[in-house]
Design a protein around this motif. Structure first.
Motif, PDB file in Angstrom:
ATOM      1  N   TYR A  30       0.830  -1.211   0.000  1.00  0.00           N
ATOM      2  CA  TYR A  30       0.000   0.000   0.000  1.00  0.00           C
ATOM      3  C   TYR A  30       0.863   1.259   0.000  1.00  0.00           C
ATOM      4  CZ  TYR A  30      -3.231   3.606   1.616  1.00  0.00           C
ATOM      5  OH  TYR A  30      -3.954   4.773   1.732  1.00  0.00           O
ATOM      6  N   LYS A 135     -11.086   4.028   0.189  1.00  0.00           N
ATOM      7  CA  LYS A 135     -10.465   3.716  -1.098  1.00  0.00           C
ATOM      8  C   LYS A 135     -10.554   4.893  -2.061  1.00  0.00           C
ATOM      9  CE  LYS A 135      -9.970  -0.513   0.402  1.00  0.00           C
ATOM     10  NZ  LYS A 135     -10.009  -0.803   1.840  1.00  0.00           N
ATOM     11  N   GLU A 139      -8.611   2.562  -6.649  1.00  0.00           N
ATOM     12  CA  GLU A 139      -8.744   1.334  -5.874  1.00  0.00           C
ATOM     13  C   GLU A 139     -10.120   0.709  -6.070  1.00  0.00           C
ATOM     14  OE1 GLU A 139      -6.256   1.388  -1.887  1.00  0.00           O
ATOM     15  OE2 GLU A 139      -7.393   3.251  -2.080  1.00  0.00           O
ATOM     16  N   TYR A 226      -5.745  -6.140  -5.806  1.00  0.00           N
ATOM     17  CA  TYR A 226      -6.940  -6.001  -4.973  1.00  0.00           C
ATOM     18  C   TYR A 226      -7.788  -7.271  -5.008  1.00  0.00           C
ATOM     19  CZ  TYR A 226      -5.689  -1.255  -4.015  1.00  0.00           C
ATOM     20  OH  TYR A 226      -5.018  -0.149  -3.546  1.00  0.00           O
TER      21      TYR A 226
END
Length: 361
Positions: A30, A135, A139, A226
């Motif tokens: 991240y 997010k 994302e 993801y």
């Protein structure tokens, strides 16, 4: 990634933190957009208020160097990390409070505690979770693609399912379908037939499917970093009246949970809405887990959707709504959606219907 590192650093003074120590994994990914291979060798991304250091095994140093915007302290397998840790202390100094990544191995944490015996150690989720929970549009777009891959995998499993086929055979079908639709990793594919569907975290076995029983499929793959996650139900043959009753109750619980999603609402209200449907139907004791979990780079991450969670929902949060009823020795039913909180409420990412899929086989 620079914005994420800056946002993390900005939180350190108010949180009373001098340093964050992150092991390889999703937090590392991240923050940097890359994560070294995780194994038994200690590896730490040290982020302080003013700078950072990467302590890394020598075999990973060349790959990490162009990806990590901090000076590296490599060490060899033959000598181990002791000198590199001493050098890290010389550079970072005496520290009062160190936040460590929540997935750090115990042996790696013990080395840090020996290096900074004066420090207090706390979970890094205190500063990272608020960042990762909300997010960005990019994302959310990746989560949509992961959801589409999961949808395709469920369809592939249902198309292949027939009496006599083993759970592990269908789990393999799920994995192949996820990879065919862009997944680079398949962390889980639960295929549970008959009484095994009453085990929420069942490990697929060599048990063959039988006619006249339900089939639970819970799967997800990693697409562009993801995770996807979905659970759907099928029935081999005509569903029994008892099964249809339970499926209807769980479907109504999903609908109630989804309807409760909106900005500013405490997370507990989503759980209470779904749980209330099942409890009023007389099956509350058979709903044995929380209603949902956050999702992103990790399959399970904050927020946790429990009946005591008071965290207000925010636009951009993504989590599951997955109530279930588990009748041990008989069967279980779980239906799962991934939702993103928007200004209008909850947007579900799957395009698949939730009614029981009847498989004639």
């Amino acid at each position: 990634m620079t914005d994420r590192l800056t946002a993390l650093r900005d939180r350190l003074p108010a949180a009373g933190l001098d340093l964050v120590a992150i092991p390889p994994g999703d937090d590392f990914l991240y923050l940097i957009g890359y994560s070294p291979h995780p194994d038994e060798r200690p590896c730490y991304l040290f982020i302080g208020r003013d700078g950072g250091v990467l302590l890394v095994p020598e075999l990973n140093a060349a790959e990490a160097a162009p990806r990590v915007p901090f000076e590296a302290l490599p060490y060899a397998d033959a000598t181990g990390p002791a000198e590199a840790l001493r050098e890290a202390r010389r550079r970072l100094g005496t520290l009062r409070t160190i936040a460590v990544g929540d997935t750090m191995r115990a042996d790696a944490l013990l080395l840090l505690q020996a290096t900074w015996p004066e420090a207090r150690f706390v979970p890094a989720s205190t500063v990272l979770a608020p960042l990762r929970m909300v997010k960005s549009p990019e994302e959310i777009a990746a989560l949509r693609r992961a959801a589409a891959a999961a949808d395709a995998a469920v369809e592939a499993v249902f198309a292949a399912a027939r009496p006599g086929l083993r759970e592990v055979d269908l789990a393999r079908v799920a994995g192949e379908a996820l990879r065919a639709h862009g997944a680079t990793e398949v962390p889980f594919a639960i295929v549970a037939g008959g009484p095994h569907s009453a085990f929420p975290h069942h490990h697929s076995t060599i048990r063959p499917l039988g006619r006249g029983e339900p089939l639970l499929v819970d799967l997800g793959g990693r697409v562009e970093g993801y995770m996807g996650d979905i659970t759907r139900m099928a029935f081999l043959g005509a569903p029994t009246p008892r099964y249809r009753v339970i499926h209807t109750i769980v479907e109504e619980a999903v609908q109630a949970g989804l309807a409760a999603v909106r900005p500013g609402v405490p997370a507990r209200e989503v759980d209470r809405a779904a749980r209330g449907v099942i409890t009023r139907a007389g099956y509350g004791a058979h709903f044995t887990h929380r209603t949902g979990h956050g999702i992103g780079l990790s399959g399970h991450e904050p927020p946790s959707i429990t009946e005591t969670a008071d965290l207000p929902l925010q636009v951009g949060m993504a989590f599951s709504v997955e109530p279930g009823v588990y009748l041990v020795g008989e069967f279980g039913v779980r239906l799962e959606e991934i939702v993103v909180v928007t200004e209008q409420g909850g947007e579900r990412l799957s395009a698949l219907p939730r009614e029981v899929r009847v498989l004639e086989g």
